[in-house]
Design a protein around this motif. Sequence first.
Motif, short mmCIF file in Angstrom:
data_model
loop_
_atom_site.label_atom_id
_atom_site.label_comp_id
_atom_site.label_asym_id
_atom_site.label_seq_id
_atom_site.Cartn_x
_atom_site.Cartn_y
_atom_site.Cartn_z
N GLY A 172 0.83 -1.21 0.00
CA GLY A 172 0.00 0.00 0.00
C GLY A 172 0.86 1.26 0.00
N PHE A 204 2.41 1.75 -3.35
CA PHE A 204 1.40 2.20 -4.31
C PHE A 204 1.15 3.70 -4.13
N GLU A 205 1.02 4.09 -2.88
CA GLU A 205 0.78 5.50 -2.57
C GLU A 205 1.94 6.38 -3.07
N MET A 244 -2.33 -6.07 -7.48
CA MET A 244 -3.18 -7.25 -7.71
C MET A 244 -2.38 -8.54 -7.54
N GLY A 294 -19.23 -0.27 -4.03
CA GLY A 294 -18.14 0.46 -4.68
C GLY A 294 -16.77 -0.06 -4.34
N LEU A 337 -14.10 -3.29 -3.90
CA LEU A 337 -13.86 -4.68 -4.33
C LEU A 337 -12.83 -5.40 -3.45
N HIS A 338 -12.30 -4.74 -2.45
CA HIS A 338 -11.28 -5.37 -1.59
C HIS A 338 -11.92 -6.50 -0.78
N ASP A 339 -11.30 -7.66 -0.79
CA ASP A 339 -11.95 -8.78 -0.09
C ASP A 339 -11.05 -9.54 0.89
N GLY A 351 -9.26 -8.72 3.65
CA GLY A 351 -9.52 -8.49 5.07
C GLY A 351 -10.86 -9.08 5.49
N SER A 383 -17.27 -4.34 5.66
CA SER A 383 -15.86 -4.02 5.52
C SER A 383 -15.72 -2.89 4.51
N LEU A 418 -11.90 1.78 1.28
CA LEU A 418 -11.72 3.04 0.54
C LEU A 418 -12.39 4.17 1.28
N THR A 419 -11.71 5.30 1.40
CA THR A 419 -12.36 6.43 2.09
C THR A 419 -13.57 6.91 1.28
N GLY A 458 -12.36 -2.43 8.66
CA GLY A 458 -11.65 -2.19 7.40
C GLY A 458 -10.83 -0.93 7.52
N ALA A 459 -9.77 -0.86 6.73
CA ALA A 459 -8.78 0.22 6.88
C ALA A 459 -9.35 1.63 6.77
N ALA A 485 -14.35 -3.00 14.88
CA ALA A 485 -13.15 -3.79 15.20
C ALA A 485 -12.04 -3.42 14.24
N ASP A 503 -9.38 -5.29 13.59
CA ASP A 503 -8.81 -6.46 12.90
C ASP A 503 -9.73 -7.67 13.07
CO1 B1M Z 1 -6.47 -1.07 -3.09
N1 B1M Z 1 -6.35 0.52 -2.01
N2 B1M Z 1 -7.34 -0.07 -4.53
N3 B1M Z 1 -6.38 -2.71 -4.11
N4 B1M Z 1 -5.36 -1.74 -1.73
C1 B1M Z 1 -5.87 0.37 -0.65
C2 B1M Z 1 -7.03 0.12 0.31
C3 B1M Z 1 -5.14 1.76 -0.40
C4 B1M Z 1 -5.11 2.17 1.09
C5 B1M Z 1 -3.72 1.73 -1.03
C6 B1M Z 1 -2.98 3.04 -0.80
O1 B1M Z 1 -3.19 3.97 -1.54
N5 B1M Z 1 -2.12 3.12 0.20
C7 B1M Z 1 -6.01 2.72 -1.30
C8 B1M Z 1 -7.21 3.38 -0.61
C9 B1M Z 1 -6.93 4.84 -0.29
C10 B1M Z 1 -8.10 5.49 0.37
O2 B1M Z 1 -9.24 5.24 0.08
N6 B1M Z 1 -7.78 6.39 1.26
C11 B1M Z 1 -6.44 1.78 -2.41
C12 B1M Z 1 -6.87 2.21 -3.70
C13 B1M Z 1 -6.79 3.70 -3.95
C14 B1M Z 1 -7.38 1.33 -4.66
C15 B1M Z 1 -7.92 1.66 -6.05
C16 B1M Z 1 -8.86 2.88 -6.10
C17 B1M Z 1 -6.70 1.81 -7.00
C18 B1M Z 1 -7.02 2.22 -8.41
O3 B1M Z 1 -7.73 1.56 -9.11
N7 B1M Z 1 -6.49 3.36 -8.78
C19 B1M Z 1 -8.67 0.37 -6.43
C20 B1M Z 1 -10.14 0.37 -5.95
C21 B1M Z 1 -10.92 -0.81 -6.48
C22 B1M Z 1 -12.27 -0.93 -5.81
O4 B1M Z 1 -12.38 -1.48 -4.74
N8 B1M Z 1 -13.30 -0.34 -6.41
C23 B1M Z 1 -7.90 -0.64 -5.64
C24 B1M Z 1 -7.73 -1.96 -6.03
C25 B1M Z 1 -6.98 -2.89 -5.34
C26 B1M Z 1 -6.65 -4.29 -5.89
C27 B1M Z 1 -7.83 -4.91 -6.65
C28 B1M Z 1 -5.48 -4.18 -6.82
C29 B1M Z 1 -6.20 -5.02 -4.56
C30 B1M Z 1 -7.39 -5.73 -3.84
C31 B1M Z 1 -7.46 -7.21 -4.16
C32 B1M Z 1 -8.43 -7.91 -3.27
O5 B1M Z 1 -8.85 -7.46 -2.22
N9 B1M Z 1 -8.80 -9.09 -3.74
C33 B1M Z 1 -5.81 -3.85 -3.68
C34 B1M Z 1 -4.98 -3.99 -2.53
C35 B1M Z 1 -4.32 -5.34 -2.33
C36 B1M Z 1 -4.77 -2.94 -1.60
C37 B1M Z 1 -3.86 -2.90 -0.36
C38 B1M Z 1 -2.43 -2.79 -0.85
C39 B1M Z 1 -3.96 -4.07 0.58
C40 B1M Z 1 -5.39 -4.40 1.08
C41 B1M Z 1 -5.36 -5.69 1.84
O6 B1M Z 1 -5.79 -6.72 1.35
N10 B1M Z 1 -4.76 -5.67 3.05
C42 B1M Z 1 -4.38 -1.60 0.36
C43 B1M Z 1 -3.32 -0.91 1.20
C44 B1M Z 1 -3.53 -1.12 2.68
O7 B1M Z 1 -4.54 -1.58 3.14
N11 B1M Z 1 -2.56 -0.72 3.46
C45 B1M Z 1 -5.10 -0.91 -0.72
C46 B1M Z 1 -4.62 -6.86 3.89
C47 B1M Z 1 -5.91 -7.09 4.68
C48 B1M Z 1 -5.76 -8.31 5.56
O8 B1M Z 1 -6.12 -5.95 5.50
O9 B1M Z 1 -8.29 -5.36 4.31
O10 B1M Z 1 -7.27 -3.80 6.05
P1 B1M Z 1 -7.52 -5.17 5.55
O11 B1M Z 1 -8.33 -5.98 6.67
C49 B1M Z 1 -7.94 -6.02 8.03
C50 B1M Z 1 -8.60 -4.92 8.88
O12 B1M Z 1 -8.85 -3.72 8.16
C51 B1M Z 1 -9.81 -5.57 9.45
O13 B1M Z 1 -9.41 -6.92 9.62
C52 B1M Z 1 -8.51 -7.31 8.58
C53 B1M Z 1 -7.51 -8.26 9.16
O14 B1M Z 1 -6.76 -7.67 10.19
N12 B1M Z 1 -11.08 -5.59 8.75
C54 B1M Z 1 -12.23 -5.71 9.47
C55 B1M Z 1 -11.38 -5.62 7.45
N13 B1M Z 1 -12.69 -5.73 7.29
C56 B1M Z 1 -13.24 -5.79 8.51
C57 B1M Z 1 -14.58 -5.93 8.91
C58 B1M Z 1 -14.84 -5.97 10.28
C59 B1M Z 1 -13.83 -5.85 11.20
C60 B1M Z 1 -12.50 -5.75 10.82
O15 B1M Z 1 -16.07 -6.08 10.78
C61 B1M Z 1 -17.13 -6.44 9.95
#
Ligand code: B1M
Length: 215
Positions: free
Chosen positions: A49, A52-53, A63, A100, A102-104, A106, A148, A151-152, A180-181, A198, A200
């Motif tokens: 992440g 990417f930023e 991906m 809106g 597609l992240h899955d 977490g 979950s 995205l902001t 979610g983040a 939560a 995580d």
């Molecule tokens: Co995206 N993405 N992404 N991405 N992506 C982020 C989220 C981002 C922070 C990256 C960055 O810029 N640093 C950023 C969002 C910025 C913001 O909104 N402020 C971003 C962006 C901008 C985008 C796109 C817009 C990029 C583009 O197209 N220009 C696009 C959006 C697509 C869409 O959704 N419409 C996009 C696309 C993608 C991929 C498809 C390439 C891929 C996702 C693949 C997939 O999910 N199958 C992807 C990825 C991999 C990421 C990062 C790098 C990693 C996300 C991840 O899987 N983390 C991410 C950067 C980051 O998060 N630091 C980023 C690992 C996962 C285990 O953590 O999902 O946070 P997380 O889940 C945690 C907790 O949050 C919590 O528990 C989990 C385990 O501890 N949690 C919950 C989650 N859901 C919960 C629900 C709960 C409780 C806890 O209760 C119900």
Amino acid sequence: MADLEAIKEAVSKGRRKDIVPLVEAALAEGVDPHVIINDYMIEAMKEVGARFEAKKIFVPEMMIAARTMQEGLEVIKPHIEGSGSSGKKLGTVVIGTVFGDLHDIGKNLVVLMLQSSGFEVHNIGENVPPETFVEKARELGADVVGMSSLLTTGDPHVKATVEAIKQSDIADKVKVICGGAAVTEKFALETCGADGYAPDAAGAVKVTKELLGLA
Ligand code: B1M
């Protein structure tokens, strides 16, 4: 000795052919699967992440890293499933990623942890509109609805989904949790009116149990 740093690097660099043997070797040596996920795989995704930023990598690399993590998680899954469950169903949870978004990864981790803790979990997928959360929760007799959001830009959808549930006929039957983040505790509880938040997957199990009076 298990090379946990290599697991982190395989995920962050998207080295798909390396991940399965590395994770298998770590598990065979008795490394705790939660340590592999939380301390190495999730940390790797944070690095992805950040890169990417900083525009050092782009969506395709992100991906491939995600795919690599998912392949590693498939190997870990059987080691977590059923590990903490007594066999008794604790409640029904319906969970999805908001409209809106597609992240899955977490969300799927939260599903895995809830299932392994004894909850019946219905994963309704990604990009889920508010009304679908309500329909599925009603149809499946949910005790808890989880959403979950990564995205902001998803903030209005989180709010709309909580409101749709709270204004529906099932409002007094279900508790709503967010994570979610992109979601903070303040936003979830105060702005949206959710019952729980939560940070995580382990926290999601804890708050679900608390809301159902099981903890
Ligand atoms: Co995206 N993405 N992404 N991405 N992506 C982020 C989220 C981002 C922070 C990256 C960055 O810029 N640093 C950023 C969002 C910025 C913001 O909104 N402020 C971003 C962006 C901008 C985008 C796109 C817009 C990029 C583009 O197209 N220009 C696009 C959006 C697509 C869409 O959704 N419409 C996009 C696309 C993608 C991929 C498809 C390439 C891929 C996702 C693949 C997939 O999910 N199958 C992807 C990825 C991999 C990421 C990062 C790098 C990693 C996300 C991840 O899987 N983390 C991410 C950067 C980051 O998060 N630091 C980023 C690992 C996962 C285990 O953590 O999902 O946070 P997380 O889940 C945690 C907790 O949050 C919590 O528990 C989990 C385990 O501890 N949690 C919950 C989650 N859901 C919960 C629900 C709960 C409780 C806890 O209760 C119900």
